[in-house]
Write an enzyme that holds these catalytic residues in place. Structure first.
Site, short mmCIF file in Angstrom:
data_model
loop_
_atom_site.label_atom_id
_atom_site.label_comp_id
_atom_site.label_asym_id
_atom_site.label_seq_id
_atom_site.Cartn_x
_atom_site.Cartn_y
_atom_site.Cartn_z
N HIS A 1 -16.60 17.04 -32.80
CA HIS A 1 -16.79 17.52 -34.18
C HIS A 1 -16.50 16.42 -35.20
CE1 HIS A 1 -16.61 21.58 -32.36
NE2 HIS A 1 -15.58 21.08 -31.69
N LYS B 1 -22.22 -6.03 -50.18
CA LYS B 1 -22.80 -5.21 -49.12
C LYS B 1 -23.28 -6.01 -47.91
CE LYS B 1 -23.91 -1.25 -49.21
NZ LYS B 1 -24.85 -0.55 -50.07
N GLU C 1 -30.35 1.51 -38.83
CA GLU C 1 -30.96 2.59 -39.63
C GLU C 1 -32.45 2.70 -39.35
OE1 GLU C 1 -29.59 2.61 -43.86
OE2 GLU C 1 -28.25 1.08 -43.10
N SER D 1 -27.59 -6.59 -50.02
CA SER D 1 -28.17 -5.77 -51.07
C SER D 1 -28.64 -6.69 -52.18
CB SER D 1 -27.09 -4.81 -51.58
OG SER D 1 -27.36 -4.47 -52.93
#
Ligand code: ARG
Length: 463
Positions: free
Chosen positions: A155, A282, A289, A276
């Protein structure tokens, strides 16, 4: 000039021609088309259906066409209807009448499905080696991090201690099953449909087994209608590819989480991360992804194939031309994902200290604490309850099970002694999980050895 020119009085409308044509995507099967035609011609000659001289001319002409396509000397004519038409037309323009004899006893309907089977078979074996590479990288990393304690989750809550090596080897199990599934799918793919003709076979005395043997296929299809209209092997492969993407996507999701500042379990190599355009701090896990995102394309391809096939009456229907773009896209996608993902994993930096810190902070040794009481004779349910009160106490006091003083333990249950601190020591908790399949460092090394042995036997199978 079209193959069916005799029956028609007009050329095909240009837009319709483009719509109908599959050459822009089926020209990638040129090799297989030519090799299949060579096998067909040799069989026709052996059966006395065409002369040996014609078969020789066909073989020579096809071999030249193949090398001219490969060298770029022969550009593919994008106006041709498909690769089969293009090769046959080129052959005839090179060798004359013998070229026109090649298609005796054959239809593009059995030809196209033969080509596709051969093409997919070749791609499956490449795919298999990509999966093997990934598994082998996982084994190396798992060996390196067989002792690295990390929290295991259920979970998304810290649950029990495991090792990073164990976590990685879970993925190796998935990819091993994918290799198995590829094997199952190829077994049904490696069958020759040639001789099914357009749908009702042919009156020529073809030797179908001979073609299958010369193309290293494991048999022939048993019903001519099914021979030309079966695309199960394409759908099965798309399903296997979809499952590979499910596994890569789940793995990607974890990579993305682990890269976040909240986790910081790993850091990806600069070569496999992006920055970024606005936020200088970043470092983004774009590759993971994209892999996660591209799974959607592959599932879409599977769905497209199922939908194309579901309402088709026997036998061949042009709808089936749609099979190629979908399965090619799925294959290309999985291949690019695997070949980018594997070096990304290979070069990642594993921050074992952070994993350990996370493992120490989430009461993941609570089960072990309860098991300690069980070893002192308390029934598990009571032990569970006592440990639950200890956890609540720790939360109130801002402590961990490791830092809670022994008197507090004793106040909850007098069975606790000093040795409870050994029992809840994380490395010990992991080391004790020695049951087959469990995360102990020794088990991880055994898993790695077992998987490496499987990979070795896979590669000797192929030789
Ligand atoms: N391009 C076609 C396909 O991919 C080849 C078979 C054509 N057969 C036909 N009867 N029109 O399915």
């Amino acid at each position: 000039m079209k193959l069916w020119a005799g029956r028609f009085r007009k050329e095909l409308d240009q837009k319709t021609n483009d719509f109908n044509s599959s050459i822009s995507f089926d020209s990638r099967m040129a090799d297989e088309d030519i090799i299949g035609s060579m096998a067909h011609a040799a069989m026709l000659a052996k059966q006395g259906i065409i002369s040996a001289a014609d078969a020789d001319a066909i073989r020579g002409g096809l071999a030249d066409i193949l090398s001219d396509i490969k060298s770029g000397k022969l550009p593919i004519d994008m106006n041709a209807e498909d690769i089969h038409t293009f090769v046959e037309g080129e052959l005839t323009s090179r060798i004359g009448d013998a070229g026109k004899r090649l298609h005796t006893g054959r239809s593009r309907n059995d030809q196209v499905t033969l080509d596709l089977r051969l093409y997919l078979k070749g791609r499956c074996s490449i795919l298999r080696s990509h999966l093997e590479n990934l598994i082998s990288v996982l084994c190396d990393k798992a060996e390196q991090y067989s002792q690295a304690v990390m929290p295991g989750y259920t979970h998304m809550q810290r649950a029990q201690p495991i090792t990073f090596g164990h976590h990685l080897m879970a993925y190796s199990e998935m990819f091993l099953r994918d290799i198995d599934r590829l094997g199952d799918a190829t077994a049904r793919m490696e069958i020759s449909p040639l001789g099914s003709g357009a749908l009702a076979s042919t009156t020529y005395p073809l030797d179908r087994e001979m073609i299958a043997k010369s193309l290293e296929l494991n048999g022939v299809t048993h019903n001519s209608l099914d021979g030309v209209s079966d695309r199960d092997y394409v759908i099965e492969l798309a399903a296997v590819l979809s499952l590979i993407m499910v596994h890569l996507s789940r793995f990607s999701e974890e990579i993305i989480l682990w890269c976040s500042w909240e986790f910081r379990f790993i850091e990806l190599d600069d070569a496999f991360s992006t920055g970024s355009s606005i936020m200088p701090q970043k470092k983004n896990p774009d590759i993971a992804e994209l892999v996660r995102g591209k799974s959607g394309r592959v599932f879409g391809d599977l769905m497209a194939l199922l939908t194309v096939m579901k309402g088709l009456p026997l036998a061949y229907n042009k709808d089936m031309q749609e099979d190629k773009e979908a399965i090619f896209d799925a294959l290309d996608t999985v291949e690019i994902c695997l070949t980018t993902f594997t070096p990304m994993i290979d070069t990642m930096r594993v921050l074992t200290g952070n994993m350990r810190k996370a493992a120490a902070g989430g009461f993941i040794n609570a089960t072990d604490c309860a098991d300690y009481l069980v070893s002192k004779g308390l029934p598990f349910r009571d032990a569970y309850k006592a440990t639950g009160s200890l956890v609540a106490l720790c939360i109130d006091k801002g402590l961990t099970l490791e830092s809670l003083p022994l008197d507090e333990y004793k106040a909850v249950c007098p069975l606790f002694e000093q040795d409870v601190f050994d029992a809840i020591y994380l490395d010990r908790c992991v080391a004790m999980r020695r049951v087959y399949g469990g995360p102990s460092p020794g088990n991880v090394l055994n898993q790695v050895a077992r998987v490496r042995e499987l990979l070795r036997s896979c590669s000797t199978d192929k030789d």
